[in-house]
Design an enzyme around this catalytic site. Structure first.
Site, mmCIF file in Angstrom:
data_model
loop_
_atom_site.group_PDB
_atom_site.id
_atom_site.type_symbol
_atom_site.label_atom_id
_atom_site.label_comp_id
_atom_site.label_asym_id
_atom_site.label_seq_id
_atom_site.Cartn_x
_atom_site.Cartn_y
_atom_site.Cartn_z
ATOM 1 N N GLU A 87 0.910 -1.161 -0.008
ATOM 2 C CA GLU A 87 0.117 -0.123 0.040
ATOM 3 C C GLU A 87 0.994 1.164 -0.040
ATOM 4 O O GLU A 87 1.961 1.287 0.717
ATOM 5 C CB GLU A 87 -0.961 0.187 1.268
ATOM 6 C CG GLU A 87 -1.848 -1.252 1.239
ATOM 7 C CD GLU A 87 -3.076 -0.946 1.919
ATOM 8 O OE1 GLU A 87 -3.562 0.338 1.668
ATOM 9 O OE2 GLU A 87 -3.977 -1.805 2.119
ATOM 10 N N ASP A 88 0.440 2.061 -0.997
ATOM 11 C CA ASP A 88 0.938 3.682 -0.624
ATOM 12 C C ASP A 88 2.325 3.780 -0.872
ATOM 13 O O ASP A 88 3.051 4.672 -0.335
ATOM 14 C CB ASP A 88 0.338 4.171 0.690
ATOM 15 C CG ASP A 88 -0.979 4.246 0.896
ATOM 16 O OD1 ASP A 88 -1.768 3.610 0.234
ATOM 17 O OD2 ASP A 88 -1.494 4.722 1.788
ATOM 18 N N CYS A 132 -6.532 4.914 -2.941
ATOM 19 C CA CYS A 132 -6.950 3.550 -2.649
ATOM 20 C C CYS A 132 -8.079 3.075 -3.429
ATOM 21 O O CYS A 132 -8.167 2.361 -4.336
ATOM 22 C CB CYS A 132 -7.049 3.213 -1.282
ATOM 23 S SG CYS A 132 -5.508 3.645 -0.276
ATOM 24 N N ASP A 150 -0.037 -0.023 -4.735
ATOM 25 C CA ASP A 150 -1.674 0.036 -5.146
ATOM 26 C C ASP A 150 -1.789 1.483 -5.511
ATOM 27 O O ASP A 150 -2.883 1.674 -6.105
ATOM 28 C CB ASP A 150 -2.345 -0.502 -4.095
ATOM 29 C CG ASP A 150 -2.424 0.593 -2.860
ATOM 30 O OD1 ASP A 150 -1.496 1.343 -2.721
ATOM 31 O OD2 ASP A 150 -3.413 0.517 -2.095
ATOM 32 N N HIS A 151 -0.723 2.197 -5.417
ATOM 33 C CA HIS A 151 -0.882 3.588 -6.032
ATOM 34 C C HIS A 151 0.473 4.317 -5.299
ATOM 35 O O HIS A 151 1.037 3.739 -4.683
ATOM 36 C CB HIS A 151 -2.094 4.385 -5.965
ATOM 37 C CG HIS A 151 -2.490 4.421 -4.236
ATOM 38 N ND1 HIS A 151 -1.694 5.034 -3.489
ATOM 39 C CD2 HIS A 151 -3.341 4.027 -3.614
ATOM 40 C CE1 HIS A 151 -2.382 4.962 -2.289
ATOM 41 N NE2 HIS A 151 -3.319 4.281 -2.492
#
Length: 620
Positions: free
Chosen positions: A39-40, A79, A246-247
């Site tokens: 994540e992130d 997200c 995820d980004h």
């Protein structure tokens, strides 16, 4: 018992149908596919992708046995919008899945399912551990398991599987530390960390960068644990492993913003030995062609030999009939940013080769506008405080200042997008080409965000794609009005005045936004705008009119905006009204003071979670 046995036997027969009696099992049996998602984190924090990144030995080991993608993009920078793009293989603005957090879920387009559905139809066991976070109504037949305990181990004997494993370690919340944590130090040498040029070079930013690199290393170890488990189960020989972020994120100004640090993600695909014949590239190599989240689902389906549905936006970059030569020629990606929690904006971007074009449709909504969850991070707080104290240089200050309607960057020479080339005549041809490219995209989709979100919820969310097709010409007209902001005011004044007097409320809406972009240049239209502020049938148009009057310092917008907030019976409409009120409150040149009495608000509106974030900020 007989029924259960028959089901298992039928499943095994279905699996065996993938094999050909004349061929070797390893080349005809469908592969397993695993996604490991962190994540992130953008590509900027790993040595494998960026000279300023840290080592990630487990991901690097995967890369030696696979392909490193140097140009992978998440399309959206936050997200739920990014994950909705992944699961649908389609652009969010076309499906209305581009708002984060969702106020209401939308259905998938007609005749299209979330892509794991097609894997299940092909005999795969599909599992997700554990985050979904879709803005889409989920069909029951997407996952066999979706929970914190979901695993490939529960599949039938010999059944191929698709497994998603999410790692939270690098999530934004991990940088919500108290000041006391700074004294604890970091494993990473803080003086060795590169600071983005748009960030202040303070002890806090050094610490935050080092702390985040520590988290990258911890995340990498967790990637290794998943790989080790696959190896222990004897699955590495026949399992494709995708590792990706995820980004982007998560230091200030990245997550939620479609600059490179917001959407340029790390991607490695491990190629299992038994299936190297399916991939037209050697293990350990790099792929410089552009791939985006819209392409990930079709790629999985192609590797699995499953049906790829029509009417999606993505296309495979691995597997049958995909050549390395063709993929290497792909050089475009499209990105979008809209509501990010309680903060509204509408930004679109095209990157083609080394050039990136960004279209800021509401450029007065500067990036640093208050966003409660972001400003928990001490880095955001310090950055803003230093700006208010006049202690930042021009590049560091850009986050808190009004933008131009369009930006152009050479991201190879200027990877942190600090030097806008849009007004440089040497790049006029590039600018025009990318501007035309983007206009074709937003009109062709069409991009639903040219209607306010609350209007879409009330009128389009039963079938957003069908709504878009039915209103394609109207949307194109709103795009044209928004694009008047790209021309000298005197040349488009009459067109703006005509739009302000239109019977179509959303033509008036975009004309008002365009007037605010021109600020005092548009004061010759003041009387028309003042009339809208008092008599328009749409509350949001009254607010947009007051926004213009406030930005130009012609009149105090407080009462007009507050009255509109009290009159609203729609929480999404109220949230958009509150965005303009925060813009007025946080205006660095002239701050307007609001005293909101929630007793005067509609009860349901005032209790909406996103509205409450804004009210909390006003009531501090």
């Amino acid at each position: 018992m007989k029924i259960k046995y028959s089901i298992v036997l039928l499943s095994l027969i279905t699996i065996s149908c993938f094999s050909s009696c004349s061929g070797k099992e390893e080349s005809t049996q469908p592969p397993n596919i695993v996604w490991i998602t962190s994540e992130d984190n953008s590509k900027h924090y790993m040595r494998l992708f960026d000279e300023h990144g840290t080592e990630a030995p487990n991901i690097e080991k995967l890369a030696k046995g696979g392909i490193t993608y140097t140009h992978a993009f998440s399309n959206a920078a936050v997200c739920s919008a990014a994950r909705s793009t992944l699961i649908s293989a389609s652009y969010g603005p076309r499906l209305a899945t581009n708002y984060h957090r969702k106020l209401q879920k939308v259905p998938m387009p007609d005749d299209v399912k979330m892509f794991p559905y097609y894997l299940k139809k092909a005999g795969y066991y599909t599992t997700n551990n554990a985050k979904e976070d879709y803005n889409i109504i989920k069909h029951d037949s997407v996952w066999d398991e979706s929970s914190k305990k979901a695993t490939w181990k529960n599949r039938n004997l010999g059944q191929p599987f698709f497994h998603v494993f999410n790692i939270l370690t690098t999530h934004e919340s991990r940088l919500h530390f108290p000041e006391s944590a700074i004294k604890e130090g970091t494993k990473t040498n803080q003086d060795s960390c590169f600071i983005f040029p748009n960030h202040p070079k303070t002890e806090l930013f050094k610490y935050t960068n080092a702390r985040y690199r520590d988290l990258i290393k911890k995340m990498d170890a967790q990637v290794g644990q998943v790989v080790d488990e696959l190896e222990a189960d004897g699955l590495l020989e026949n399992t494709f492993i995708f590792y990706f972020g995820d980004h982007g994120g998560v230091l200030p100004g990245s997550k939620g913003y479609i600059n490179e640090s917001g959407v340029h993600v790390p991607l490695v695909v491990y190629i299992p030995p038994k299936y190297r014949n399916m991939v037209d590239k050697k293990p350990g190599s790099k792929e410089n062609g552009f791939v985006s989240f819209i392409d990930f689902g079709p790629t999985v389906l192609n590797l699995a030999g499953a049906n790829i549905p029509e009417h999606i936006d993505g296309k495979p970059f691995l597997g049958k009939n995909i050549t390395s030569n063709e993929v290497s020629k792909r050089d475009e990606t499209f990105s979008y940013a809209d509501r990010f929690d309680e903060k509204y904006d509408i930004v679109r971007a095209i990157r083609k080769g080394k050039y990136k074009y960004e279209r800021n449709y509401q450029p007065f909504n500067y990036d640093g506008l208050m966003n409660n969850y972001r400003y928990i991070q001490l880095g955001y707080q310090e950055w803003k405080a230093l700006y208010e104290a006049g202690k930042l240089n021009d590049i560091q200050s850009q986050f808190f200042e009004t933008k131009l309607p369009e930006s152009l960057y050479d991201v190879e020479a200027d990877p942190y997008e600090t030097n806008n080339l849009a007004n440089n005549p040497e790049y006029a041809e590039v600018l025009e080409d990318l501007r035309s490219n983007l206009n074709e995209r937003v009109k062709g989709m069409p991009d639903l965000s040219f209607y306010p979100e609350f209007y879409l919820i009330n009128n389009a969310f039963d079938n957003p794609v069908a709504f878009g097709q039915a209103h394609k010409s109207e949307i194109a007209s709103y795009v044209d009005i928004a694009n008047l902001s790209l021309y000298p005011f005197d040349s488009i004044k009459d067109q703006l005045e005509q739009a302000l007097n239109s019977s179509d409320p959303w033509k008036r809406y975009w004309a008002l936004i365009t007037c605010s972009r021109f600020n005092t240049e548009a004061l010759s239209l003041q009387s028309v705008i003042e009339a809208i502020s008092k008599t328009d049938d749409e509350l949001i148009n009254k607010v947009r009119a007051w926004e213009f009057l406030g930005l130009t310092r012609v009149d105090d917008p407080v009462k007009g905006m507050t009255d509109a907030l009290y009159a609203s019976k729609d929480s999404a409409e109220a949230l958009l009204i509150l965005n303009s009120m925060v813009l007025m409150k946080d205006d660095f040149k002239k701050s307007y003071t609001f005293n909101i009495d929630t007793n005067n608000m509609d009860t349901e509106v005032s209790q909406n979670s996103e509205v409450m974030r804004r009210l909390e900020y006003f009531n501090k």
